[in-house]
Design an enzyme around this catalytic site. Structure first.
Site, short mmCIF file in Angstrom:
data_model
loop_
_atom_site.label_atom_id
_atom_site.label_comp_id
_atom_site.label_asym_id
_atom_site.label_seq_id
_atom_site.Cartn_x
_atom_site.Cartn_y
_atom_site.Cartn_z
N HIS A 74 52.71 41.05 34.60
CA HIS A 74 52.50 39.60 34.52
C HIS A 74 52.54 39.14 33.06
O HIS A 74 51.75 39.60 32.24
CB HIS A 74 51.15 39.22 35.11
N TYR A 203 43.15 31.08 37.69
CA TYR A 203 41.71 30.88 37.47
C TYR A 203 41.44 29.38 37.64
O TYR A 203 42.04 28.57 36.92
CB TYR A 203 41.30 31.29 36.06
N PRO A 295 33.01 39.50 35.18
CA PRO A 295 34.39 39.88 35.49
C PRO A 295 35.47 38.84 35.14
O PRO A 295 36.65 39.13 35.28
CB PRO A 295 34.35 40.10 37.01
P1 FAD Z 1 32.39 53.56 37.84
O1 FAD Z 1 33.70 53.16 38.35
O2 FAD Z 1 31.18 52.83 38.33
O3 FAD Z 1 32.22 55.10 38.11
C1 FAD Z 1 30.99 55.77 37.96
C2 FAD Z 1 30.95 56.94 38.92
O4 FAD Z 1 29.73 57.66 38.70
C3 FAD Z 1 30.91 56.50 40.38
O5 FAD Z 1 31.89 57.17 41.10
C4 FAD Z 1 29.50 56.84 40.84
O6 FAD Z 1 29.45 57.20 42.22
C5 FAD Z 1 29.17 58.01 39.94
N1 FAD Z 1 27.73 58.21 39.78
C6 FAD Z 1 26.76 57.29 39.66
N2 FAD Z 1 25.57 57.85 39.54
C7 FAD Z 1 25.77 59.18 39.57
C8 FAD Z 1 24.90 60.30 39.49
N3 FAD Z 1 23.57 60.14 39.35
N4 FAD Z 1 25.42 61.54 39.56
C9 FAD Z 1 26.77 61.70 39.71
N5 FAD Z 1 27.65 60.67 39.79
C10 FAD Z 1 27.14 59.42 39.72
N6 FAD Z 1 36.10 44.83 36.65
C11 FAD Z 1 37.10 44.00 36.44
O7 FAD Z 1 37.69 44.05 35.37
N7 FAD Z 1 37.49 43.12 37.43
C12 FAD Z 1 36.87 43.09 38.66
O8 FAD Z 1 37.23 42.32 39.53
C13 FAD Z 1 35.81 43.95 38.90
N8 FAD Z 1 35.18 43.92 40.08
C14 FAD Z 1 34.13 44.76 40.26
C15 FAD Z 1 33.43 44.73 41.46
C16 FAD Z 1 32.31 45.55 41.66
C17 FAD Z 1 31.55 45.49 42.98
C18 FAD Z 1 31.90 46.42 40.62
C19 FAD Z 1 30.68 47.32 40.79
C20 FAD Z 1 32.62 46.46 39.43
C21 FAD Z 1 33.72 45.63 39.23
N9 FAD Z 1 34.45 45.65 38.04
C22 FAD Z 1 35.46 44.82 37.85
C23 FAD Z 1 34.13 46.53 36.97
C24 FAD Z 1 34.99 47.77 36.98
O9 FAD Z 1 35.28 48.15 38.29
C25 FAD Z 1 34.23 48.82 36.23
O10 FAD Z 1 34.12 48.38 34.88
C26 FAD Z 1 34.83 50.22 36.26
O11 FAD Z 1 34.71 50.76 37.55
C27 FAD Z 1 34.11 51.11 35.26
O12 FAD Z 1 34.50 52.44 35.43
P2 FAD Z 1 33.48 53.60 35.16
O13 FAD Z 1 34.24 54.84 35.39
O14 FAD Z 1 32.80 53.38 33.87
O15 FAD Z 1 32.33 53.43 36.25
C1 DHB Z 2 40.83 40.39 39.41
C2 DHB Z 2 39.53 40.54 38.99
C3 DHB Z 2 39.09 39.86 37.88
O1 DHB Z 2 37.83 40.00 37.45
C4 DHB Z 2 39.95 39.05 37.16
O2 DHB Z 2 39.47 38.39 36.08
C5 DHB Z 2 41.25 38.92 37.58
C6 DHB Z 2 41.69 39.59 38.70
C7 DHB Z 2 41.28 41.14 40.60
O3 DHB Z 2 40.43 41.70 41.31
O4 DHB Z 2 42.47 41.15 40.86
#
Ligand code: FAD
Ligand code: DHB
Length: 392
Positions: A74, A203, A295
């Site tokens: 995009h 948005y 987000p």
């Molecule tokens: P995570 O993806 O959270 O991975 C952490 C992992 O650690 C998980 O698999 C978990 O099960 C594991 N874990 C936790 N505790 C333990 C433990 N005690 N022992 C072993 N393992 C453990 N970002 C955006 O940019 N746009 C979005 O639209 C967006 N939507 C989101 C919606 C939701 C519901 C959530 C929760 C987050 C969203 N995010 C979004 C944020 C984005 O998904 C995260 O920033 C991203 O997943 C971060 O990656 P990570 O690997 O740091 O953490």
């Molecule tokens: C999406 C999520 C976001 O937080 C954003 O700013 C734009 C797109 C998505 O889930 O596609």
């Protein structure tokens, strides 16, 4: 059972998986410990917009093939307000940069498959994962699996276990400072197998609240509306969601919107959170374990990748050259970028959402800022360069 590895990575989300692949390719032995099952991790629907820096990290991890084949590139985003839609030309404003729409679920699947293919070790459904003695020279991690107690002695523990993980919680309170802002609303998100209403993300700022039209492919849409944080999912049958979404968009989008049954529906609260520092002796934090962005700027997943960029460089220097200097610098380098993305996400959240306490005045100020944003090259360049991602 007890044995020794160089690094233990807690968490098999994007942060832990990217780090594990980069270490594996550098010849550093790491084991991932993940509390959930592999299917559970793959079933979580989250982010979908990848900055170029994140794409480059997946290329370095040697698992960007499907992303390049299936991801949607995009070169612009759209801001809808006052009944009209305005395009921000990201590519023109940033010397040709763009973002790639490709679901976090797919990123995770590609990384897990690459790890299995390359022979990396991941333990799923590891219970009671606990880091020990990371303030000394002999840290170790214990966990339970299949009824047995296990112990991994290591040099480094990487806490990539998300906001609710154990790594940050293991740090003594006096050693950590946290900064937090909780917003009085959440996002109700729906995934549906219908053609996206527009070929780029929209948005929308509307007096009824924020709305976002995104996608996962040319046949799968991802839509969100701002809702009060206490809202219940059962009060949002599909038809109510579609009616609400359409009412917040410009007339052209509202009329051309194709609707269909939801295949996923969830409410996510909005929060800004940063923990400092990111290193505590032999324990380091990365990704959501250390910070959460609101987000609105699509930065959460991308920040996990930039943390891992700095962290893997530091760990390679540590294991290959015995140098602690890069590890000592990790926290400062990563946090400098984190705070800029934090600010951008907070700003975009403030610009696009209805806040219960700012009333009609707040709405007018937002509309004035949006009008300025889309008419000023300086202002839209600032939005564009942050949206495509600041350099690592
Ligand atoms: P995570 O993806 O959270 O991975 C952490 C992992 O650690 C998980 O698999 C978990 O099960 C594991 N874990 C936790 N505790 C333990 C433990 N005690 N022992 C072993 N393992 C453990 N970002 C955006 O940019 N746009 C979005 O639209 C967006 N939507 C989101 C919606 C939701 C519901 C959530 C929760 C987050 C969203 N995010 C979004 C944020 C984005 O998904 C995260 O920033 C991203 O997943 C971060 O990656 P990570 O690997 O740091 O953490
Ligand atoms: C999406 C999520 C976001 O937080 C954003 O700013 C734009 C797109 C998505 O889930 O596609």
């Amino acid at each position: 059972m007890s044995r020794r590895v160089q690094a233990v990575i807690i968490g098999s989300g994007p942060a832990g998986l990217i780090l594990s692949q980069l270490l594996l390719h550098a010849g550093i032995e790491a084991v991932i410990l993940e509390r959930r099952s592999q299917d559970h991790v793959l079933g979580r629907i989250r982010a979908g917009v990848l900055e170029q820096g994140m794409v480059e990290m997946l290329e370095r991890a040697q698992c960007a093939q499907r992303l390049h084949a299936e991801g949607l590139v995009h070169g612009g985003i759209n801001l809808a307000f006052g009944g009209e839609r305005h395009r921000i030309d990201l590519a023109t404003l940033t010397d040709g940069k763009h973002v790639t729409v490709y679901g976090q679920t797919e990123v995770t699947r590609d990384l897990m498959e690459a790890r299995a293919h390359d022979g990396g070790e991941s333990v799923y459904e590891a219970a009671d994962v606990t880091p020990h003695d990371f303030d000394g020279d002999h840290p170790y991690v214990t966990y339970r699996k299949g009824g047995a107690e296990h112990r991994l002695d290591c040099d480094i523990i990487a806490g990539c276990d998300g906001f609710h993980g154990i790594a940050r919680q293991s740090v003594p309170e006096a050693a950590i400072t946290t900064y937090e802002r909780i917003y009085p609303f959440g996002w109700l998100g729906v995934m549906a197998d219908v053609r996206p209403v527009n070929d780029e993300i929209i948005y929308a700022n509307h007096p009824k609240g924020f709305a976002l039209c995104s996608m996962r492919s040319k046949t799968r849409s991802r839509y969100y509306v701002q809702v009060p944080v206490e809202e219940k999912l059962e009060d949002w049958p599909d038809q109510r969601f579609w009616d609400e979404l359409r009412s917040r968009l410009d007339p052209q989008a509202a009329e051309s919107m194709i609707i269909g049954p939801s295949i996923e529906k969830s409410i996510a609260p909005l929060r800004s959170f940063v923990a400092e520092p990111l290193r505590f002796g032999r324990l380091v934090l990365a990704g959501d374990a250390a910070h959460i962005v609101a987000p609105t700027g699509a930065k959460g997943l991308n920040l996990a990748a930039s943390d891992i960029y700095y962290l893997h460089e530091a760990l390679v220097a540590y294991f290959k050259d015995g140098s602690d200097a890069a590890l000592a610098a990790y926290s400062g380098r990563a946090l400098a970028r984190v705070w800029k993305a934090m600010r951008f996400s907070w700003w975009m959240t403030a610009l696009m959402h209805r806040f219960p306490d700012t009333g009609a005045f707040g709405q007018k100020i937002q509309e004035a800022e949006l009008a300025y944003l889309v008419s000023s090259t300086a202002a839209s360049t600032s939005l564009a360069e942050n949206y495509v991602g600041l350099p690592f």
